[in-house]
Design a protein around this motif. Structure first.
Motif, short mmCIF file in Angstrom:
data_model
loop_
_atom_site.label_atom_id
_atom_site.label_comp_id
_atom_site.label_asym_id
_atom_site.label_seq_id
_atom_site.Cartn_x
_atom_site.Cartn_y
_atom_site.Cartn_z
N THR A 22 8.98 101.11 -11.86
CA THR A 22 7.89 100.98 -10.92
C THR A 22 8.43 100.04 -9.86
O THR A 22 9.48 99.45 -10.05
N PRO A 23 7.76 99.87 -8.72
CA PRO A 23 8.31 98.97 -7.71
C PRO A 23 8.69 97.62 -8.30
O PRO A 23 8.00 97.07 -9.14
N GLN A 25 8.58 94.61 -7.48
CA GLN A 25 7.67 93.47 -7.47
C GLN A 25 6.61 93.54 -8.55
O GLN A 25 5.93 92.56 -8.80
N GLU A 26 6.48 94.66 -9.23
CA GLU A 26 5.43 94.80 -10.24
C GLU A 26 5.83 94.33 -11.62
O GLU A 26 5.00 94.30 -12.51
N ARG A 72 18.12 102.27 -3.18
CA ARG A 72 17.18 101.56 -2.29
C ARG A 72 17.30 100.05 -2.47
O ARG A 72 17.24 99.30 -1.50
N THR A 76 18.12 97.53 0.53
CA THR A 76 17.19 96.44 0.81
C THR A 76 17.87 95.09 0.66
O THR A 76 17.64 94.17 1.45
N SER A 98 8.96 92.16 -2.32
CA SER A 98 7.77 92.72 -1.69
C SER A 98 7.97 94.14 -1.18
O SER A 98 7.01 94.80 -0.78
N ARG A 99 9.19 94.62 -1.19
CA ARG A 99 9.50 95.96 -0.70
C ARG A 99 9.17 97.02 -1.74
O ARG A 99 9.30 96.77 -2.94
N ASP A 100 8.82 98.19 -1.30
CA ASP A 100 8.60 99.33 -2.18
C ASP A 100 9.93 100.05 -2.36
O ASP A 100 10.39 100.73 -1.45
N MET A 102 10.58 102.45 -4.39
CA MET A 102 10.42 103.82 -4.86
C MET A 102 10.47 104.84 -3.71
O MET A 102 10.55 106.03 -3.96
N THR A 103 10.43 104.38 -2.47
CA THR A 103 10.41 105.33 -1.35
C THR A 103 11.78 105.45 -0.72
O THR A 103 12.64 104.65 -0.91
#
Length: 103
Positions: A22-23, A25-26, A72, A76, A98-100, A102-103
Motif C-alpha cells: 500500500t502507499p 506512508q500507510e 516509483r 521519488t 507523503s508521496r503516493d 502506487m501511481t
C-alpha cells in the motif's frame, strides 16, 4: 494499515519492515502507531541522520512490494535527494513518505 489523523502510522507486529504494498506512508510494520520519525530511524541504522535508497529498500518486504512501487520509490528518492549525494535527511524522508508510490 491506515495513517492516523495525527500523522503517525499504524503498522503490523509481523516485522519491522516498511510495507509499500500500500502507499509507503500507510505503514511501517510493527502493530503500533509509528511516527514518520520512527520509520526514518528504522531505516537510519547508523544513526547519522541520513538514509540511502538501499537502507529504505532493506526495510521493504520484497514479497509484498510490487516492482512498480520499487521503481516509483527510486524516482521519488531521486527527487528528494536534491543535492545528488545519494542520501536524504528526515525532512526529505517525510516528503517521500507523503508521496503516493502506487501511481
Amino acid at each position: 494499515s491506515k495513517q492516523d489523523g495525527d500523522g503517525s502510522l499504524r503498522a503490523h507486529r509481523a516485522s519491522s519492515r516498511i510495507d509499500v504494498a500500500t502507499p509507503m506512508q500507510e505503514s511501517c510494520q510493527d502493530n503500533v502507531a509509528m511516527s514518520t520519525y520512527e520509520c526514518f530511524e528504522a531505516c537510519d541504522r547508523t544513526g547519522r541522520g541520513m538514509v540511502t535508497i538501499a537502507e529504505i529498500r532493506a526495510q521493504l518486504d520484497p514479497t509484498r512490494t510490487p516492482d512498480q512501487v520499487l521503481a516509483r520509490l527510486s524516482e521519488t528518492f531521486s527527487e528528494a535527494d536534491t543535492n545528488g549525494d545519494g542520501m536524504i535527511n528526515f525532512k526529505a524522508f517525510s516528503w517521500l513518505m507523503s508521496r503516493d508510490l502506487m501511481t
